[in-house]
Enzyme design. Structure first.
Site: not given
Length: 229
Positions: A148, A177, A195
């Site tokens: 994360r 993000e 991601h």
């Protein structure tokens, strides 16, 4: 409100991506690909864009859960990497390879050629990799984050990359993000991915099916399979 998640089904895909980033950063493949696309490559030279091999090097895992273990197995069995790790609870016997549990994140950073983050996001892990931890890293060590965004202090990382105090970084997740720090975008020897940890057809389908099974259990009055405490 009952909340569920989709554990297990994304372990392999995310571990695969962690290894992808390790290789990309170590061999500078992102830089090389950009050089060709920009028309800057002048041909083969014996000292051009030298990277580092990972075979036999030490991989430090921060967070030895499902994905951390899967990444360690791939690194040890596929590349002969030595494994050290930090985990909040002791792990005595967890798999078919040798791994040494260290007492702190700083010790992992000091001992490793590659540090790969696999810890959950929480108030306790926010910026678990900070300026102090990064300062312990070897000058040619690299850091990988597929966990994360908030477990890594991006300003401290940008400082280290800009000053070339570490070898490089590979990030699949970010603090804010999809907004990414311009310092990271412009930093040397960094690979940035949008991601993609679970982004395979097989994994996303499995995640959807797992969500449906939880819904079916809930609406039939049964206990859900994957409750989030």
């Amino acid at each position: 409100i009952i909340v569920t998640n989709t554990p297990d089904v994304l372990t392999d895909a995310t571990a695969d991506l962690a290894l992808t980033l390790i290789l990309m950063v170590s061999r500078r493949t992102g830089e090389g690909e950009r050089e060709i696309r920009q028309g800057l490559w002048k041909g083969w030279k014996p000292t051009h864009m030298l990277g580092r091999q990972i075979t036999g090097k030490t991989l430090g895992i921060v967070g030895m859960g499902r994905i951390g273990r899967a990444t360690a197995l791939r690194a040890a069995q596929g590349f002969g990497m030595k494994i050290v790790f930090y985990n909040r609870s002791p792990l005595l016997d967890w798999g078919p390879i040798e791994a040494k549990q260290l007492s702190s994140v700083d010790e992992v950073c000091a001992s490793s050629d590659v540090i790969s983050l696999h810890c959950a996001s929480s108030k306790d892990t926010r910026h678990i990799i900070n300026q102090k931890a990064i300062s312990k890293m070897k000058s040619d060590a690299t850091i990988i984050n597929t966990a994360r965004g908030d477990v890594l202090d991006e300003d401290a990382l940008a400082d280290a990359l800009e000053q070339r105090r570490i070898g490089g970084a590979g990030l699949d997740v970010f603090q804010n993000e999809p907004n990414i720090s311009s310092r990271l975008i412009n930093a040397p020897n960094i690979v940035l991915l949008p991601h993609l940890g679970s982004a395979t057809f097989e994994t996303r389908n499995a995640m959807g099916m797992r969500a449906l099974k939880n819904l079916e259990a809930f609406f039939s009055g049964r206990n859900v399979l994957d409750p989030v405490a």
